[in-house]
Every structure is written in structure tokens, then in C-alpha cells.
Scaffold this active site. Sequence first.
Site, PDB file in Angstrom:
ATOM      1  CB  THR A  28      -1.006  -0.003   1.269  1.00  0.00           C
ATOM      2  OG1 THR A  28      -1.748  -1.220   1.161  1.00  0.00           O
ATOM      3  CG2 THR A  28      -2.035   1.382   1.115  1.00  0.00           C
TER       4      THR A  28
ATOM      5  N   GLY B 261       5.968  -7.855   0.623  1.00  0.00           N
ATOM      6  CA  GLY B 261       6.712  -9.202   0.992  1.00  0.00           C
ATOM      7  C   GLY B 261       5.701 -10.408   1.370  1.00  0.00           C
ATOM      8  CG  HIS B 262       1.714  -9.725   3.510  1.00  0.00           C
ATOM      9  ND1 HIS B 262       0.735 -10.305   3.264  1.00  0.00           N
ATOM     10  CD2 HIS B 262       1.692  -8.508   2.909  1.00  0.00           C
ATOM     11  CE1 HIS B 262      -0.214  -9.431   2.751  1.00  0.00           C
ATOM     12  NE2 HIS B 262       0.401  -8.043   2.870  1.00  0.00           N
TER      13      HIS B 262
ATOM     14  CG  ASN C  87      -6.692  -8.306  -5.301  1.00  0.00           C
ATOM     15  OD1 ASN C  87      -6.843  -7.882  -6.220  1.00  0.00           O
ATOM     16  ND2 ASN C  87      -7.520  -8.410  -4.332  1.00  0.00           N
TER      17      ASN C  87
ATOM     18  CB  CYS D 203     -21.782 -11.912   3.883  1.00  0.00           C
ATOM     19  SG  CYS D 203     -23.478 -11.397   4.072  1.00  0.00           S
TER      20      CYS D 203
ATOM     21  CB  THR E 261      15.631   3.628  11.514  1.00  0.00           C
ATOM     22  OG1 THR E 261      16.168   4.648  11.793  1.00  0.00           O
ATOM     23  CG2 THR E 261      16.638   2.463  11.642  1.00  0.00           C
TER      24      THR E 261
HETATM   25  C1  PLP Z   1      -3.051  -6.357  -5.566  1.00  0.00           C
HETATM   26  C2  PLP Z   1      -2.663  -5.846  -4.222  1.00  0.00           C
HETATM   27  N1  PLP Z   1      -2.154  -4.624  -3.966  1.00  0.00           N
HETATM   28  C3  PLP Z   1      -1.875  -4.221  -2.868  1.00  0.00           C
HETATM   29  C4  PLP Z   1      -2.180  -5.015  -1.813  1.00  0.00           C
HETATM   30  C5  PLP Z   1      -1.754  -4.212  -0.574  1.00  0.00           C
HETATM   31  O1  PLP Z   1      -0.653  -4.986   0.132  1.00  0.00           O
HETATM   32  P1  PLP Z   1      -0.179  -4.604   1.540  1.00  0.00           P
HETATM   33  O2  PLP Z   1      -1.022  -5.471   2.516  1.00  0.00           O
HETATM   34  O3  PLP Z   1       1.251  -4.925   1.602  1.00  0.00           O
HETATM   35  O4  PLP Z   1      -0.390  -3.235   1.907  1.00  0.00           O
HETATM   36  C6  PLP Z   1      -2.423  -6.124  -1.927  1.00  0.00           C
HETATM   37  C7  PLP Z   1      -2.788  -6.894  -0.657  1.00  0.00           C
HETATM   38  O5  PLP Z   1      -3.965  -7.492  -0.607  1.00  0.00           O
HETATM   39  C8  PLP Z   1      -3.100  -6.670  -3.233  1.00  0.00           C
HETATM   40  O6  PLP Z   1      -3.351  -7.836  -3.606  1.00  0.00           O
END
Ligand code: PLP
Lengths: 308, 402
Positions: free
Chosen positions: B73, B200-201, B151, B325, B237
Amino acid sequence: MWEYSDKVREHFFNPRNSGPLEDANGIGDVGSIQCGDALRLMLKVNPETEVIEDARFQTFGCGSAIASSSALTEIIKGMTLDEALKVSNQDIADYLDGLPPEKMHCSVMGREALQAAVANYRGEEWHDDHEEGTLVCKCFAIDAVMIEDVVKANNLNTVEEVTFYTKAGGGCAACHEGIEEILARVKAERAGPGEVSPPLVQIEPATKSAIPAAAPAAAPAARPRLTSVQRIKVVEEVLESLRPMLQRDKGDVELVEVQGKHIYVNLKGACSGCMMEAATLGGIQQKIAEALGEPVLVLPASYMALEA
Amino acid sequence: MEPIYLDNNATTRVDPATVEAMLPFFTEHFGNPSSIHAFGSQVGKAIKQARSQVQALLGAEHDSEIIFTSCGTESDSTAILSALKAQPERNTVITTAVEHPAILTLCDWLEKEGYIVHKLKVDKKGRLDMDEYKSLLNDRVAVVSVMWANNETGTLFPVEEMAELAAARGIMFHTDAVQAVGKIPMRLKDSKIDMLSLSGHKLHAPKGIGVLYLRRGCRFRPLLRGGHQERGRRAGTENAPAIVALGKAAELALAYMEHENTEVKRLRDKLEKGILARVSHAFATGDVSNRLPNTSNIAFEYVEGEAILLLLNKVGIACSSGSACTSGSLEPSHVMRAMGIPYTAAHGTIRFSLSRYTTEAEVDRVIEAVPPIIAQLRKLSPYWTEKGPLTNPEQAFAPAYA
Ligand SMILES: Cc1ncc(COP(=O)(O)O)c(C=O)c1O
């Protein structure tokens, strides 16, 4: 995921009384697949005693919608119709040891289905007073009467709560102002003896002097109802009187449409899009409300497309 | 029974090798890389290595093009706001209707601030109309931001081609590649992409670390100003343990790239075919011939997604849904609505997203588990009869008002 009570989970995983009821003599359908939940309640009523001998449901919806339907059938079985009609959405929620606030609308749907099914049994056309209500939330087709009922029955105070209970306001958000008006109105009625509630909109009707100052909560003095042509005329006169002022600031205003309490205008030139647009609309709104002696909502014409 | 995790587009498990790589940076090598002393300089070296590991995964020309941020984000916001700030004479953003909220919510806010935002529409399969795109490219456009992979459906957008078109008109191009990085190969040095976001996640690194790729020579304005970290392009940092972890995760993702696009893809296809063969009135959404190898999004008609998820969860299967929902909103996902998926199906979309940890046995178990769950819920649905869906649900189910 949601924090569902064990009771909700239990009724969702093992719903009671699900499936069609062949010899039902009262059927209530509410909701729709568009809205994401729909419930058909089927009752078998003893014509002699008006006792609900059997109740079944079919539900399209999330976990709490299914659990609420299941709970509802369990609650009303064995009741007379009149007893059943006293069951409130809160009773359904309580039976399930509560629902997450965002899901209260599932219990409201249960109560509505019940009213619809009873009306169907009695051969009445079920309107749930909906015939009178103006449509407030266009995304979910929720009208003013429905919102007011639920606000009163559950003592709601915020737009968010109204959305949780009825879904109204959960879509494009264009109706939040309308919901706030209803909340303010109900709150005003709720005021205890001797209390003074804040007025809804700052209207100072021309007839103000006729209203005794000591009766704040009293109904406004009866005024002759204007026809829609007369109303539009009044609105146009007000706008006309404001134009020179706006034109001085290199702006202008034009009336686009009057839909009940909603008055759509085009702000032009320097006014449109400027930081002062909201303030300008507010000023116009106040002037029109004064002239008409009724609360109105002045909105930019661009909102019309949104709401349609 | 071991739980099965098929929600890897939401977040992923950190690889044990990656955890091992990052741990010393909490206790032993805890220094600040900006410090002169030995505590700091070791950390600096590790960050440099991580930078080149990410560079390799992206196929970037220079390691200095990698800017570490806190998440996807942040990278998205930095990219778009930078493009607008650096080119005040340009006031328009082109994006798509199916972006992640990290882009869409920002764009909605920009619109309120007076910028012009064009959201490209998608067709029923979630594909863009390139003619519409070309027609919108003009010299008031500050930046085009188009996600590499969606996504929810995994659908891939032709970002390389779109970047070429933008570059030909002198327009900056950003891609939210949060879902694509680590799942499909990329060589940014051969592309005209100016900025790219990753998180990263989503690739088996920890949460709280992201990257903004910034092509050398691309005009830039930082979002966070302060110290000189990341060459002043992102003050604060450095999150050294997470950066080191991301480097390791990038290295592993590159090593598994082949596996992802063969074995993971095979399992995904098996899962999808297996479910669709056993469940009627269900279909895969998105552009199925052009999507991420790990993602399958299936719409089950006449049932509601949250109810499906709850029953799947009960048998130990984790995935997610585009239903209203589950999102906490009241409308089905904006991606499904943008594709015009009918309401009868939009509320019942389920996303299965696999990873290199997914096994054949797990896929087999899910194929067995799904059909009875759908059947059970359809039995409850007023839109469904023993013979199948009502022929005309709108009429057969007739609420007294609606
Ligand atoms: C296409 C897309 N953009 C941005 C994000 C947001 O990433 P983050 O959770 O690292 O802010 C996601 C996470 O769900 C995503 O799937």
C-alpha cells in the site's frame, strides 16, 4: 471473520426446519438475490385456533441469515399468529445469544418475513406500511418507514447502526443525509417531558411568529400544502434572488430537478468544484427551506445520476 | 485433520529458511545501518545483499532502483503521489476499475482533491479494452497505474505493452505487481515500466515490508521525508530483519519460479477441473487462459460465499470469498461487479489460491469437500429446487416489496 456466538454457529451448521413446507397456508418472501440475502418463510396455520403448527424456511444468505431463519421458526412454532407478530428482531437476535452488529439486518429480515407470511395467510396484501414511505436507500431499496420503525424499535442513534440493521446506507452512501434526518426526527420525538430537542433543520418559516415560542416540539403550524408546480416556482424565485450574489463571485446556479425533498442544482463557474461549493449549497438550502417552510436537501445535479 | 491453506493471495507462510535468515538481525546484528561502527556496517551489507536479491527477482537493471517501503500500500501511494507531485502540469490518472483498494481508494480521494481519474472498464472475463486505453493517453496524464495480476481472479493485464504505449506518449507507468511478483517471471530492464509495487507477505516474506521499484531517471518525489535512508527516497530507519527476509524470499521465489508455473499450476488446474466436474451451475471467473498459475476463482450460483467459507472452515479448509458478507461491505466485490458477473453468482464466488506448499493430497481433499457443501447450501436456498435452479428466480421468488 465475524465473531458469531456458539448458538449462531450451531443453528447455521444444523439448521432447524429448513426446506419447503408442502401444505403451507401462509408464505412470506423477503429480500432478493441481488441484495445478497433472501428468505422464504412457510407457515402451516390451524384455521380454527390460528396456532402455527409448523414453520419452515428456505434462505439464501450468509451464516447469520441462515441461523436467524432457523431461530425464527423455532421461536414461532406453537404460537398463535397474534403472539407471533409480537416477536421482534431483537427477540430473534437474543434467541441466538446476539448477532454481530453488522449482521442485525438478518434478524430484521426474519421479522419482515414473519409479517409477510401472516399477511399472506390472512389474505391481506402485505405492505408493511411500505406504501407510504419514500425510498431512502436506493441501493438496497429501503424506505423511510422501514428505517424509522427499526430506529424506534432498536433505539438506534447513528447512520452506521441503521446500516447494520437495515442495510440502508451501505451502498453508495448518497442517502446518509436522509438517514440522519430520520434519526434526528425520531430522536426529537424520543425527548422526554420538559426536554427540548434540537430542531431538525434550521428553518424559520415565514409563519414563525404564529407559533408560540414555548412549544418547541409542537407540530409546525398547518400550512396549505403547495402543489409541486407551486413548490418549483418558490424554489426558482429563491434561486433567482441569489443569482446576482453568485454572479458577483463569477459563479451561477441553475435549477435542474425537484424530486420531493431533493432539489438538484447546477453550480456553475467559480462555484463549481470550489471549496465553497458545500457552503454555497448549504446557504441555498437554508433559503429554500425558509421559503417553503419545510426541510429540503439541496444537492449538486451530479448526485442525481448516482441515486438513479 | 491438518488444516489446508488455500488463501495465499491474502497472505503467505514465511519460509523457515527466510525466518532463519532474519533472526540474527533482531539480536546479534541489531545495529543501525547508518552508524559508522561495526554494529551498523554489517547490517548495511546485509541490506545491500537483499537489494540485489530483489533486483534479480524483478530483472531490474540497477540495485539502486529498489526502494524498501513498509508494504504494498505504501509503495502504491508513493508511486502515484510522486507522479502527480513531480509533474504539476499534469492532473490525470489512468487506472482500472478492478484495482486493489490500495489504488482505488487513493484515486477516489484524488478525485475529491480535484484530479481527474479514468478507470478503465473490463469485459466479462476481466479484460481491458486497449482501444479505450489508447484513446485516453494524452499530455495531461501524469501516470498510468494498472495492476499486473488481479488479486481476486488472478487475471493478468498486458502491463508491458501498456507501458510501451504510455512511454511513447511520454507518460509514466506504474504497476501494482503485489500479486504477480514471485509468481510469474519478469525482466523490468527490458520493459518500459517506470514504477512497480510489491509486498513481502505475498511471497513468503514477513508482513510489513514492501518495495517500490523506481526506474533510474524517473522523476520522483518522496512520500516520507526525513533521514537519508534509501537515498532520501524513503526516510525512516530501515526494517533490517524484514529487508533481509525479503531478500531471502526473493531468492527462493526465483528458485521456485519454474515450480510455480508447472507444478502449482497443475494442481490449480486439477482443483478447478475437479470441482467444476462435480458441481453444476458453477464457473471459473476471470480470464482463465491468461492468469496467475496459483489462483482459481469459482462462482457458485444460488449460494452465498460466507456460508460456503464457514462450512469449508469447519472441515479445515481456508480460502476467501468476494461475497458481500465476508468483506464487511454489503455489496459483492467490485471486481465481480466490474466484470458484470450476475448477482445470482457474484455473492457465491470463492477464491482458491495455492502456493508451493500446496500438496496433491490437499487438492484431492478439497475436491471431495466442496461438492457436498454446495449441495447442502443449495438445499436451503429458495432459488433452488431438487431439479436445479428455479427457471425464473425473479418471478418464482416474489417478495411483497423489493
Ligand atoms: C493487488 C494488491 N495490491 C496491494 C495490496 C496491499 O498490500 P499490503 O497489504 O502489503 O499493503 C494487496 C494485498 O492484498 C494486493 O493484493
